[in-house]
Design a protein around this motif. Structure first.
Motif, PDB file in Angstrom:
ATOM      1  N   HIS A 232      37.020  35.625  46.407  1.00 37.70           N
ATOM      2  CA  HIS A 232      36.700  36.979  45.954  1.00 37.70           C
ATOM      3  C   HIS A 232      37.083  38.004  47.014  1.00 37.70           C
ATOM      4  O   HIS A 232      37.595  39.077  46.703  1.00 37.70           O
TER       5      HIS A 232
ATOM      6  N   LEU B   7      34.694  30.145  47.105  1.00 38.57           N
ATOM      7  CA  LEU B   7      34.613  31.236  46.138  1.00 38.57           C
ATOM      8  C   LEU B   7      34.413  32.580  46.842  1.00 38.57           C
ATOM      9  O   LEU B   7      35.001  33.593  46.466  1.00 38.57           O
TER      10      LEU B   7
ATOM     11  N   ALA C 170      25.961  39.819  41.290  1.00 41.81           N
ATOM     12  CA  ALA C 170      26.458  39.854  42.664  1.00 41.81           C
ATOM     13  C   ALA C 170      25.744  40.931  43.472  1.00 41.81           C
ATOM     14  O   ALA C 170      25.339  40.708  44.614  1.00 41.81           O
TER      15      ALA C 170
ATOM     16  N   SER D 103      41.819  35.692  38.235  1.00 42.33           N
ATOM     17  CA  SER D 103      42.297  36.101  39.556  1.00 42.33           C
ATOM     18  C   SER D 103      43.259  37.274  39.430  1.00 42.33           C
ATOM     19  O   SER D 103      43.307  38.133  40.299  1.00 42.33           O
TER      20      SER D 103
ATOM     21  N   THR E 146      39.296  45.149  41.679  1.00 47.47           N
ATOM     22  CA  THR E 146      39.546  45.586  43.050  1.00 47.47           C
ATOM     23  C   THR E 146      39.605  47.115  43.162  1.00 47.47           C
ATOM     24  O   THR E 146      38.943  47.679  44.041  1.00 47.47           O
TER      25      THR E 146
ATOM     26  N   GLN F  18      24.789  33.217  38.366  1.00 45.76           N
ATOM     27  CA  GLN F  18      26.075  33.698  38.843  1.00 45.76           C
ATOM     28  C   GLN F  18      27.183  32.683  38.593  1.00 45.76           C
ATOM     29  O   GLN F  18      28.263  33.016  38.102  1.00 45.76           O
TER      30      GLN F  18
ATOM     31  N   HIS G 100      27.966  39.344  35.532  1.00 50.63           N
ATOM     32  CA  HIS G 100      28.352  38.678  36.781  1.00 50.63           C
ATOM     33  C   HIS G 100      28.400  39.672  37.943  1.00 50.63           C
ATOM     34  O   HIS G 100      27.957  39.370  39.055  1.00 50.63           O
TER      35      HIS G 100
ATOM     36  N   PHE H 297      41.084  40.435  38.008  1.00 44.98           N
ATOM     37  CA  PHE H 297      40.189  40.881  39.078  1.00 44.98           C
ATOM     38  C   PHE H 297      40.969  41.783  40.022  1.00 44.98           C
ATOM     39  O   PHE H 297      40.521  42.890  40.360  1.00 44.98           O
ATOM     40  N   SER H 298      42.169  41.320  40.391  1.00 44.20           N
ATOM     41  CA  SER H 298      42.951  42.069  41.371  1.00 44.20           C
ATOM     42  C   SER H 298      43.387  43.419  40.833  1.00 44.20           C
ATOM     43  O   SER H 298      43.503  44.386  41.584  1.00 44.20           O
TER      44      SER H 298
ATOM     45  N   GLY I  36      30.121  33.031  36.007  1.00 38.99           N
ATOM     46  CA  GLY I  36      31.462  33.026  36.587  1.00 38.99           C
ATOM     47  C   GLY I  36      32.348  31.988  35.916  1.00 38.99           C
ATOM     48  O   GLY I  36      33.510  32.259  35.574  1.00 38.99           O
TER      49      GLY I  36
ATOM     50  N   ALA J 111      40.845  38.644  47.025  1.00 35.29           N
ATOM     51  CA  ALA J 111      41.260  39.502  45.916  1.00 35.29           C
ATOM     52  C   ALA J 111      40.849  40.941  46.166  1.00 35.29           C
ATOM     53  O   ALA J 111      41.511  41.879  45.709  1.00 35.29           O
ATOM     54  N   PHE J 112      39.769  41.140  46.891  1.00 33.34           N
ATOM     55  CA  PHE J 112      39.317  42.487  47.226  1.00 33.34           C
ATOM     56  C   PHE J 112      40.202  43.107  48.295  1.00 33.34           C
ATOM     57  O   PHE J 112      40.578  44.278  48.215  1.00 33.34           O
TER      58      PHE J 112
END
Lengths: 246, 515
Positions: free
Chosen positions: A70, A66, A192, A154, A162, A139, A188, A157-158, A143, A73-74
């Motif tokens: 993440h 995970l 983090a 996914s 991001t 978390q 979430h 998020f991107s 998630g 994707a960042f």
């Protein structure tokens, strides 16, 4: 009321990440340089070995996947979006990530259960250990909740998170898109940041010293106080470097 | 030739009376702390027996040491691949129950108990949880219990003895045992150093002491698995591994290590041995049968001008070379060939050597005498014949050839299974006795003495020297400690009196668990 939520959003999504990062960086350096004797993964396998297996192993394998998911994707959001452009690949990615998150959940539940029920383990459990376990549990549950209810994570998020994270990184925080996300997603995100904040003050420091250099160091290590070949040379100054063994 | 100096030890097992004074001296100085209560950097085991931790010699269980595969060696249960793959959960890590759960007694209950009909008792409580426990194990739980089914008969060293041999070994009339004191071997090819993922363990170049840097240890706990002698211990409170430090603060100040200093039987010797570090890898990866010889061949003659020159070139101090020339361990191990390493087959090249014990071997059971009961003096309760402990054989080496203790067992401990090696040492021990008896009592024919010495490969002078170093040696003969050269001080120490009972030694950070 609207003002209050704006302020809260700004605090949690702008102030908190900077605070967390600052505390993490400064705290980790302080921790590494000043409290070396306490810098440890604090393994408790020696007191209880078999239950730990069903906690530690699924947790670590899952969290590693995970974490790097993440991170990917960042770092390369376009790559993730390109991968997700085909529905089959998107589903494979989402299902895989979901399975690893389930592994983390199972691992965490086992770890918490072990800490609460095993008398020997309770003895070596600090309040911070409980705090970290609770935080990670929240978390992973949030998630999973987000992944199940707000598909497909996914991809969005991107495209949403991001840019926000990069804006934080570029010191030009832009929360306009993130503010509109459901509260559970924000929960979430805040979780983090709190985790990052607590790293220097908890056993999580061990992930900063993953011993990968073990792979290329020679097996045997001999430490000399002085360079023995130069010891008898009259020109050897007394300013030779001390070895790093103390 | 890469000459290095190693502080090595010799334990003369014939002299060990199993009093555990060494263990207590060590415990009082180093391991009287939370998390270290169960650790016995020095312990004494009854052999045959299962030892501490239970059956530590069985590497099928503990996966310690090195194993040979395709011509080279790698760690059996740790190493780069296995170590990193098992880092989340080490399947080969012993748990505290393999040692014992540390305990104390609630002594205060005895004092504070109100007046009652019954005597108050001090209940045992766990030093981990503080709750009452039933004590099931201790560090020397099988002390003096040779022959018992639970302990002696489960000794891993019995593996290649036939059932008949084992049975004979544990018959009441023939039973024998001896003590095996153990500390860290400060190996030349240490498995703990090789297994440490964070690189916290290192061997000191100047004297070969193996140490764990408490500030670099991250509790990956691979050293506990890798050490085949189980002499690296995990401190469950501080989350750091610890091991015997050969009392380096004492050594640097010119004192003998506490276990050696306190030894009642004076069984321990300590001295410098020069060795050729260039041979370590080859010697450690040779065939099992030649491991002992290869290791002994690495040890260099400190009087050889070539060795001295190479040593100086390598920065070995003159005082260290002098100490190597006076070293009692060099004489026992190399010059006289009387001391052997423990379990050379673990391939760590241990630098602690043992003179195998002659006493449990010596007495042989010459004949089965059924009328033994009549021969007991009814008043003195003393058997007035020799059936029980017969050393009066006519054969020169009769007591060794017909030993009541299988040499195979001792060979498994000290010679990687080679009985001849153990036999030769025992013959030397016997020859010294025969020689000395010829001088002091005079009831042995000079020819017999001469034959004995010749067959043991020594002359009268050597025998006298062995006798002197064995029986008459003074403190300074037994411990030849090289000056530490404080001007080049190896570890700079702070005063640690204020952290006594807390972290041990070296620096002053408190022993809190985590932050």
């Amino acid at each position: 009321m609207q003002n209050f939520f704006n302020a809260l959003n700004n605090f949690l999504l702008i102030a908190l990440p900077y605070m967390a990062l600052l505390v993490f960086v400064v705290g980790s350096i302080w921790r590494y340089t000043s409290t070396k004797f306490k810098f440890s993964s604090l393994s408790s396998q020696f007191l209880e070995g078999s239950q730990l297996f069903w906690g530690s192993v699924p947790f670590h394998i899952g969290i590693l996947f995970l974490f790097f998911g993440h991170l990917t994707a960042f770092l390369i959001p376009r790559g993730v979006l390109a991968w997700n452009s085909h529905p089959a690949r998107l589903i494979v990615l989402e299902v895989t990530a979901f399975i690893f998150a389930i592994a983390v959940l199972i691992g965490l539940v086992n770890l918490v259960y072990r800490r609460l029920t095993h008398p020997r383990i309770s003895v070596v459990t600090s309040k911070m250990d409980y705090a970290i376990l609770l935080l990670l549990l929240l978390q992973v549950v949030s998630g999973l909740w987000v992944a199940y209810n707000f598909r497909w994570g996914s991809s969005w998020f991107s495209s949403v998170l991001t840019p926000y994270l990069w804006s934080i990184y570029a010191l030009q925080p832009d929360v306009s898109a993130v503010s509109a996300l459901p509260w559970i997603v924000k929960f979430h995100i805040v979780g983090a940041y709190l985790t990052v904040l607590l790293i220097p003050f908890s056993r999580l420091v061990h992930f900063l010293v993953v011993p990968l250099d073990y792979l290329w160091r020679p097996y045997q290590q001999v430490v000399w106080y002085w360079d023995r070949k130069k010891l008898r040379k009259s020109w050897t100054p007394w300013s030779l470097q001390r070895p790093r063994n103390n | 030739m890469d000459v290095r100096a190693q502080i090595s030890m010799v334990f003369h097992l014939d002299k060990c009376i199993g009093c555990h004074t060494c263990s207590i001296a060590c415990k009082n100085i180093w391991t009287d702390r939370k998390g270290a209560e169960y650790q016995w950097w020095n312990n004494v085991e009854t052999k045959p027996g299962t030892g501490y931790p239970t059956k530590w010699e069985d590497q099928d269980i503990y996966k310690g040491g090195w194993e040979k595969k395709n011509g080279s060696i790698d760690l059996k249960g740790a190493g780069k691949k296995k170590g990193l793959l098992n880092i989340f959960h080490n399947p080969n890590l012993p748990v505290i129950d393999d040692y014992y759960e540390p305990f104390t007694y609630k002594y205060l209950d005895l004092i504070e108990s109100p007046a009652m009909d019954d005597q108050p008792t001090a209940r045992p409580v766990s030093l981990i949880t503080g709750k009452p426990i039933d004590i099931k194990m201790g560090p020397n739980w099988d002390d003096d219990l040779s022959g018992t089914p639970d302990y002696a008969r489960k000794d891993p060293n019995l593996h290649d003895l036939s059932p008949a041999e084992q049975e004979a070994m544990f018959q009441l009339e023939r039973m024998a045992f001896f003590y095996l004191p153990r500390i860290c071997n400060h190996c030349l090819n240490p498995a703990c150093v090789a297994s440490c993922p964070s690189g916290a363990i290192y061997k000191r170049g100047e004297d070969g002491i193996v140490l764990i840097n408490q500030k670099v240890c991250r509790a990956w706990r691979m050293c506990v698995t890798a050490c085949p002698y189980k002499k690296s211990y995990y401190n469950w409170h501080t989350g750091k591994s610890e091991k015997c430090i050969l009392c380096y603060p004492r050594l640097e100040a010119g004192y003998a290590p506490a276990c050696m200093h306190s030894c009642v039987g004076r069984i321990r010797y300590l001295g410098v041995i020069l060795y050729d570090a260039g041979q370590i890898e080859n010697a450690a990866s040779d065939e099992t049968e030649s491991l002992v010889d290869r290791q002994l061949n690495m040890l260099l003659d400190p009087f050889d001008p070539g060795v001295i020159e190479a040593a100086k070139e390598n920065g070995v101090a003159d005082s260290t070379i002098k100490a190597a020339q006076d070293s009692p361990t060099y004489r026992f191990v190399k010059e006289w060939g009387m001391a052997l390493p423990l379990h050379a087959e673990f391939r760590t090249l241990p630098m602690l050597f043992y003179v195998p014990p002659l006493l449990p071997v010596m007495a042989s059971l010459s004949k089965q005498d059924t009328s033994q009961g009549e021969k007991m003096d009814p008043i003195a309760k003393f058997w007035n014949d020799t059936w029980l402990y017969d050393t009066s054989t006519e054969d020169l080496w009769g007591t060794i050839d017909q030993a009541r203790f299988p040499l195979k067992y001792m060979a498994n401990l000290f010679a990687a299974g080679d009985e001849e090696k153990v036999k030769l040492v025992l013959k030397k021990l016997m020859a010294v006795r025969i020689h000395r008896r010829g001088i002091t009592v005079g009831d042995i024919a000079p020819e017999k003495v001469e034959t004995a010495l010749r067959e043991a490969g020594m002359d009268a002078e050597t025998a006298d020297a062995i006798y002197k170093l064995t029986s008459l040696a003074k403190f300074d003969d037994r411990f030849v400690i090289p000056p530490a050269h404080r001007e080049q001080a190896i570890e700079m120490l702070e005063f640690t009196g204020d952290t006594k009972g807390s972290i041990g030694f070296g620096f002053k950070e408190n022993a809190e668990r985590g932050l």
